[in-house]
Design a protein around this motif. Structure first.
Motif, mmCIF file in Angstrom:
data_model
loop_
_atom_site.group_PDB
_atom_site.id
_atom_site.type_symbol
_atom_site.label_atom_id
_atom_site.label_comp_id
_atom_site.label_asym_id
_atom_site.label_seq_id
_atom_site.Cartn_x
_atom_site.Cartn_y
_atom_site.Cartn_z
ATOM 1 N N ASP A 60 -4.278 25.756 -0.482
ATOM 2 C CA ASP A 60 -3.402 24.590 -0.598
ATOM 3 C C ASP A 60 -3.855 23.465 0.329
ATOM 4 N N ALA A 61 -4.354 23.815 1.517
ATOM 5 C CA ALA A 61 -4.851 22.804 2.446
ATOM 6 C C ALA A 61 -6.154 22.200 1.933
ATOM 7 N N ALA A 62 -7.012 23.023 1.344
ATOM 8 C CA ALA A 62 -8.279 22.513 0.809
ATOM 9 C C ALA A 62 -8.014 21.546 -0.336
ATOM 10 N N LEU A 63 -7.085 21.890 -1.205
ATOM 11 C CA LEU A 63 -6.778 21.006 -2.320
ATOM 12 C C LEU A 63 -6.165 19.690 -1.858
ATOM 13 N N SER A 64 -5.315 19.749 -0.850
ATOM 14 C CA SER A 64 -4.724 18.509 -0.346
ATOM 15 C C SER A 64 -5.778 17.643 0.357
ATOM 16 N N SER A 65 -6.830 18.253 0.880
ATOM 17 C CA SER A 65 -7.937 17.479 1.451
ATOM 18 C C SER A 65 -8.785 16.850 0.349
ATOM 19 N N LEU A 66 -8.955 17.578 -0.752
ATOM 20 C CA LEU A 66 -9.738 17.062 -1.869
ATOM 21 C C LEU A 66 -8.997 15.982 -2.653
ATOM 22 N N GLU A 67 -7.693 16.095 -2.687
ATOM 23 C CA GLU A 67 -6.843 15.160 -3.444
ATOM 24 C C GLU A 67 -5.731 14.670 -2.530
ATOM 25 N N PRO A 68 -6.017 13.716 -1.624
ATOM 26 C CA PRO A 68 -5.063 13.323 -0.587
ATOM 27 C C PRO A 68 -3.777 12.670 -1.093
ATOM 28 N N LYS A 69 -3.738 12.245 -2.364
ATOM 29 C CA LYS A 69 -2.500 11.612 -2.849
ATOM 30 C C LYS A 69 -1.384 12.624 -3.077
ATOM 31 N N PHE A 70 -1.717 13.920 -3.043
ATOM 32 C CA PHE A 70 -0.710 14.975 -3.193
ATOM 33 C C PHE A 70 -0.584 15.754 -1.885
ATOM 34 N N SER A 71 0.604 16.284 -1.628
ATOM 35 C CA SER A 71 0.846 17.012 -0.380
ATOM 36 C C SER A 71 0.397 18.470 -0.499
ATOM 37 N N ARG A 72 0.287 19.098 0.651
ATOM 38 C CA ARG A 72 -0.064 20.519 0.705
ATOM 39 C C ARG A 72 1.015 21.366 0.042
ATOM 40 N N SER A 73 2.278 21.000 0.232
ATOM 41 C CA SER A 73 3.364 21.770 -0.385
ATOM 42 C C SER A 73 3.341 21.630 -1.908
ATOM 43 N N TYR A 74 2.918 20.464 -2.423
ATOM 44 C CA TYR A 74 2.791 20.284 -3.873
ATOM 45 C C TYR A 74 1.754 21.255 -4.418
ATOM 46 N N PHE A 75 0.607 21.348 -3.738
ATOM 47 C CA PHE A 75 -0.428 22.274 -4.189
ATOM 48 C C PHE A 75 0.016 23.722 -4.013
ATOM 49 N N GLY A 76 0.803 23.999 -2.971
ATOM 50 C CA GLY A 76 1.347 25.350 -2.817
ATOM 51 C C GLY A 76 2.234 25.726 -3.991
ATOM 52 N N THR A 77 3.017 24.759 -4.466
ATOM 53 C CA THR A 77 3.866 25.002 -5.637
ATOM 54 C C THR A 77 3.020 25.225 -6.880
ATOM 55 N N LEU A 78 1.968 24.434 -7.044
ATOM 56 C CA LEU A 78 1.075 24.628 -8.194
ATOM 57 C C LEU A 78 0.432 26.014 -8.163
ATOM 58 N N VAL A 79 0.071 26.482 -6.967
ATOM 59 C CA VAL A 79 -0.541 27.810 -6.839
ATOM 60 C C VAL A 79 0.461 28.881 -7.266
ATOM 61 N N THR A 80 1.684 28.819 -6.756
ATOM 62 C CA THR A 80 2.680 29.844 -7.102
ATOM 63 C C THR A 80 3.112 29.740 -8.564
ATOM 64 N N ASP A 81 2.961 28.559 -9.173
ATOM 65 C CA ASP A 81 3.287 28.393 -10.593
ATOM 66 C C ASP A 81 2.147 28.828 -11.504
ATOM 67 N N GLY A 82 1.015 29.234 -10.934
ATOM 68 C CA GLY A 82 -0.104 29.717 -11.737
ATOM 69 C C GLY A 82 -0.959 28.615 -12.337
#
Length: 131
Positions: A60-82
């Motif tokens: 989730d931290a790596a994705l938020s670094s790659l796509e800074p317009k989204f938060s780490r928690s947003y990517f965490g939600t995407l991960v848990t949503d599959g």
């Protein structure tokens, strides 16, 4: 000695109601009976390659670094949503570590944009009107 309290509930009716709840099918069970008119939700899919600077970071931290317009928690939600794949395997843990050269694929759900507000001709009864 006191007698045990008496129940005022109709146990048979409650059990029948619970049985009817469990006997109803869920939407996942009826997946084959889907209406052909239903449209698939269009997901935007973007692929990223992990660089050396992101080595050993959480996904989730790596994705938020790659796509800074989204938060780490947003990517965490995407991960848990599959919605996140690591080297073509679906990831369910947002604490998963990434390595240099890993390929991340993210399926972004469509943004929930508000629908247009349209004016309606509604008959109104005027109670008081200034001159």
């Amino acid at each position: 000695a006191k007698s045990p309290p008496s129940s005022q509930f109709d146990l048979e009716a409650i059990e029948a109601f619970e049985a009817s709840l469990y006997s109803e099918t869920t939407p996942d069970e009826n997946e084959g009976d889907r209406n052909d008119e239903e449209e698939e939700i269009p997901y935007e899919t973007i692929t990223y390659t992990v660089t050396e600077t992101l080595n050993s970071k959480r996904i989730d931290a790596a994705l938020s670094s790659l796509e800074p317009k989204f938060s780490r928690s947003y990517f965490g939600t995407l991960v848990t949503d599959g919605c996140v794949y690591l080297n073509n395997e679906i990831i369910s843990r947002k604490s998963q570590k990434v390595k240099d050269g890993d390929v991340l694929r993210v399926e972004y759900p469509p943004s929930e944009e508000p629908t247009d507000i349209l004016a309606q001709n509604i008959p109104l009864r005027i109670l008081f009107e200034d001159e």
